[in-house]
Each structure stands twice: as structure tokens, then as C-alpha cells.
Design a protein around this motif. Structure first.
Motif, mmCIF file in Angstrom:
data_model
loop_
_atom_site.group_PDB
_atom_site.id
_atom_site.type_symbol
_atom_site.label_atom_id
_atom_site.label_comp_id
_atom_site.label_asym_id
_atom_site.label_seq_id
_atom_site.Cartn_x
_atom_site.Cartn_y
_atom_site.Cartn_z
ATOM 1 N N LEU A 64 0.827 -1.207 0.000
ATOM 2 C CA LEU A 64 0.000 0.000 0.000
ATOM 3 C C LEU A 64 0.865 1.263 0.000
ATOM 4 N N ALA A 65 1.877 1.274 0.839
ATOM 5 C CA ALA A 65 2.725 2.463 0.957
ATOM 6 C C ALA A 65 3.538 2.704 -0.312
ATOM 7 N N ASP A 66 4.083 1.644 -0.894
ATOM 8 C CA ASP A 66 5.012 1.809 -2.013
ATOM 9 C C ASP A 66 4.317 1.948 -3.368
ATOM 10 N N PHE A 67 3.130 1.329 -3.533
ATOM 11 C CA PHE A 67 2.541 1.283 -4.864
ATOM 12 C C PHE A 67 1.163 1.926 -4.980
ATOM 13 N N VAL A 68 0.511 2.166 -3.863
ATOM 14 C CA VAL A 68 -0.830 2.754 -3.909
ATOM 15 C C VAL A 68 -0.814 4.196 -3.406
ATOM 16 N N LEU A 69 -0.120 4.450 -2.317
ATOM 17 C CA LEU A 69 -0.163 5.759 -1.669
ATOM 18 C C LEU A 69 1.051 6.626 -1.979
ATOM 19 N N GLN A 70 1.836 6.251 -2.976
ATOM 20 C CA GLN A 70 3.001 7.051 -3.353
ATOM 21 C C GLN A 70 2.800 7.630 -4.753
ATOM 22 N N PRO A 71 2.497 8.925 -4.862
ATOM 23 C CA PRO A 71 2.318 9.533 -6.183
ATOM 24 C C PRO A 71 3.618 9.506 -6.990
ATOM 25 N N LYS A 72 3.472 9.514 -8.300
ATOM 26 C CA LYS A 72 4.644 9.517 -9.167
ATOM 27 C C LYS A 72 5.473 10.787 -8.974
ATOM 28 N N SER A 73 4.808 11.883 -8.629
ATOM 29 C CA SER A 73 5.530 13.148 -8.409
ATOM 30 C C SER A 73 6.520 13.035 -7.258
ATOM 31 N N TRP A 74 6.198 12.218 -6.250
ATOM 32 C CA TRP A 74 7.126 12.016 -5.141
ATOM 33 C C TRP A 74 8.388 11.298 -5.614
ATOM 34 N N VAL A 75 8.190 10.307 -6.477
ATOM 35 C CA VAL A 75 9.329 9.560 -7.013
ATOM 36 C C VAL A 75 10.223 10.481 -7.830
ATOM 37 N N MET A 76 9.617 11.327 -8.657
ATOM 38 C CA MET A 76 10.390 12.246 -9.494
ATOM 39 C C MET A 76 11.148 13.258 -8.628
ATOM 40 N N SER A 132 9.312 14.741 0.199
ATOM 41 C CA SER A 132 8.436 13.594 -0.047
ATOM 42 C C SER A 132 9.075 12.279 0.374
ATOM 43 N N LEU A 133 10.412 12.212 0.383
ATOM 44 C CA LEU A 133 11.096 10.998 0.822
ATOM 45 C C LEU A 133 10.757 10.686 2.273
ATOM 46 N N TYR A 134 10.781 11.701 3.111
ATOM 47 C CA TYR A 134 10.512 11.512 4.539
ATOM 48 C C TYR A 134 9.021 11.302 4.809
ATOM 49 N N LEU A 135 8.181 11.959 4.009
ATOM 50 C CA LEU A 135 6.744 11.740 4.139
ATOM 51 C C LEU A 135 6.390 10.311 3.748
ATOM 52 N N HIS A 136 7.005 9.833 2.668
ATOM 53 C CA HIS A 136 6.763 8.458 2.226
ATOM 54 C C HIS A 136 7.236 7.453 3.278
ATOM 55 N N GLY A 137 8.416 7.699 3.858
ATOM 56 C CA GLY A 137 8.909 6.812 4.905
ATOM 57 C C GLY A 137 8.003 6.805 6.122
ATOM 58 N N ALA A 138 7.471 7.981 6.460
ATOM 59 C CA ALA A 138 6.558 8.065 7.602
ATOM 60 C C ALA A 138 5.273 7.294 7.338
ATOM 61 N N ILE A 139 4.754 7.398 6.118
ATOM 62 C CA ILE A 139 3.535 6.657 5.762
ATOM 63 C C ILE A 139 3.782 5.156 5.853
ATOM 64 N N ALA A 140 4.946 4.700 5.355
ATOM 65 C CA ALA A 140 5.272 3.275 5.424
ATOM 66 C C ALA A 140 5.322 2.801 6.876
ATOM 67 N N ASP A 156 15.170 4.015 -0.010
ATOM 68 C CA ASP A 156 14.664 4.816 -1.124
ATOM 69 C C ASP A 156 15.605 5.970 -1.462
ATOM 70 N N GLY A 157 16.266 6.531 -0.442
ATOM 71 C CA GLY A 157 17.242 7.574 -0.710
ATOM 72 C C GLY A 157 18.418 7.040 -1.501
ATOM 73 N N TRP A 158 18.882 5.859 -1.134
ATOM 74 C CA TRP A 158 19.967 5.212 -1.901
ATOM 75 C C TRP A 158 19.535 4.950 -3.336
ATOM 76 N N LYS A 159 18.307 4.452 -3.499
ATOM 77 C CA LYS A 159 17.820 4.123 -4.840
ATOM 78 C C LYS A 159 17.711 5.374 -5.713
ATOM 79 N N SER A 160 17.481 6.538 -5.112
ATOM 80 C CA SER A 160 17.300 7.765 -5.894
ATOM 81 C C SER A 160 18.562 8.144 -6.662
ATOM 82 N N TYR A 161 19.710 7.636 -6.244
ATOM 83 C CA TYR A 161 20.972 7.910 -6.945
ATOM 84 C C TYR A 161 21.241 6.912 -8.075
#
Length: 240
Positions: free
Chosen positions: A17-29, A40-48, A75-80
Motif C-alpha cells: 500500500l505504501a510503495d505502490f498505492v499511496l506514493q504519487p509519481k511526483s514524489w518519485v520524481m 516527499s522521501l521523509y513523508l513516504h517513509g513516515a507513511i510506510a 529509497d534515498g539510496w535508490k534515488s541515486y
């Protein structure tokens, strides 16, 4: 139903739910552009973490905190990293390993874990089946690539065709072995028929391409069936 297993399933559900439903594409970008500076990285982590906390139970707040922190770090590591499948796969495996670690610490002692690992190490059936699946992935793909090179080199866009065929072949052989182990022989026929219909309904009716696809498919199916027969034979040896 085992309550521990139910707990783990709910934990996996919270991750999906956290990674694929509640994470907008704009957060990933935003994360790809700003990395650890992205809000958004920290907001996403908090939601998870919050979702895991709700699904696990409020008494497991320390696991929820660990999930939140590790989610941010992974997710921060993956962003690089480049946006390719291998890093997506590594990212998901790391998240699932964190969830599995929480599960183990919540319900099992270290002695239980070592006993389980020892059981896997000495499990004859597991190693027979694991070896078969590994053989039918890249080793078989390389062998089939060598066996069909004569026909492939005569085709336009041979490299692209071979790369697509490699992954289709791996999936096909994996499914056939699963069906063989489950004695679902009719499903094998359905799979081969469906693949044949898709392959030969193309508008381009190139004889050379048809020969290449047919030969590669037949070799791939033969590899799967022979491997499945060998696996069943070795499994029966144990029973005997």
C-alpha cells in the motif's frame, strides 16, 4: 491460521500500500532530483511506518520506527541509481528483508532461526528443485542462444529479438517446471498453445523468423520437460 504468519502478511500488505498505492509519481520524481533533500522521501517513509504500525499493532511501535527509517535510507539510496529494473528489484528485496527481520525478531528466538537455516541446508528436496530452477534460467538460455545462433544471425534486428526471446524463454521454462511439479500437464499445453497463437498471428510472415522462433521454443520446452522429469526422478529417489 498461524497468527505469526498473519502478522507477516499484514506487514507485506502495508508495504504494498505504501510503495505502490499511496506514493504519487511526483514524489518519485522529486526524490530522483533532490535525493535526501526531498521532503516527499521523509513523508513516504513516515507513511510506510505508520501503516506498518497500524497493521502490526500499536505495541510494535519500535518495528514501525525501524521500518520507517530503513525505508527512507533504502529509497534515498535508490534515488541515486538509474531507473532500471535491477535497482527496482534490489529496492524491493531490501524492503522485504527488513519486514522479514521484524517478523523473525517478533516471533522467533535466534536458536529457532539457526535451526530453520540448518533444516534448509540439509533439505534434499529444496536443493534439487532450486538447482532445476536455476538451470532453466540463464544456463539454459545461454545454451539455447548458442544452439539457435545460425538462424538468428540471418534475421534483421537479431540482437533485439534474442534479448526479448531470452526473457520469454526464462519465464516459459519456469512456468513449465512449476506445472510439472504440480502435475498440471494441461496447463503446459495451454501455455504452449497460447504462445504459438501469439507468435504466429503476427502480420509479418517471415519464414526465417518463424523457423527461429519455432526451433527456439521447441528446444526451450524440451529443456523444461527433461529437467522436470529429472527433478521428479531425484525426488522419488529420496522417497525410495
Amino acid at each position: 491460521m498461524n497468527p505469526a504468519l498473519t502478522w507477516l502478511i499484514k506487514l507485506v500488505l502495508s508495504h504494498l500500500l505504501a510503495d505502490f498505492v499511496l506514493q504519487p509519481k511526483s514524489w518519485v520524481m522529486q526524490r530522483r532530483q533532490q535525493h535526501f533533500a526531498a521532503p516527499s522521501l521523509y513523508l513516504h517513509g513516515a507513511i510506510a511506518g505508520v501503516l506498518a504500525w497500524i497493521f502490526m499493532g500499536l505495541q510494535y511501535w519500535y518495528f514501525a520506527l525501524a521500518i520507517s527509517v530503513t525505508h527512507i535510507l533504502i529509497d534515498g539510496w535508490k534515488s541515486y541509481r538509474p531507473a532500471v529494473f535491477i535497482y527496482f528489484l534490489v529496492d524491493q528485496v531490501l524492503h522485504l528483508l527488513v519486514l522479514l527481520a521484524c517478523f523473525c525478531f517478533a516471533f522467533y528466538e535466534w536458536a529457532d532461526i539457526t535451526a530453520f537455516l540448518a533444516g534448509v541446508r540439509d533439505n534434499y528436496s529444496f536443493w534439487v528443485v532450486a538447482t532445476a530452477f536455476l538451470f532453466l534460467s540463464f544456463p539454459s538460455g545461454i545454451a539455447i542462444d548458442q544452439m539457435t545462433r545460425k538462424w538468428r544471425e540471418e534475421l534483421p534486428d537479431a540482437a533485439g529479438l534474442a534479448n526479448a526471446g531470452k526473457w520469454i524463454g526464462i519465464l516459459e521454462r519456469t512456468l513449465i517446471l512449476i506445472f510439472l511439479l504440480q502435475n498440471q500437464y494441461a496447463a503446459i499445453g495451454l501455455l504452449i498453445t497460447a504462445k504459438g497463437l501469439l507468435r504466429f498471428s503476427e502480420k509479418e510472415k517471415q519464414e526465417q523468423k518463424t523457423e527461429y522462433v519455432l526451433i527456439g521454443s521447441l528446444i526451450s520446452v524440451c529443456f523444461s520437460i527433461v529437467t522436470g522429469i529429472a527433478v521428479n526422478y531425484f525426488l522419488q529417489l529420496k522417497q525410495g
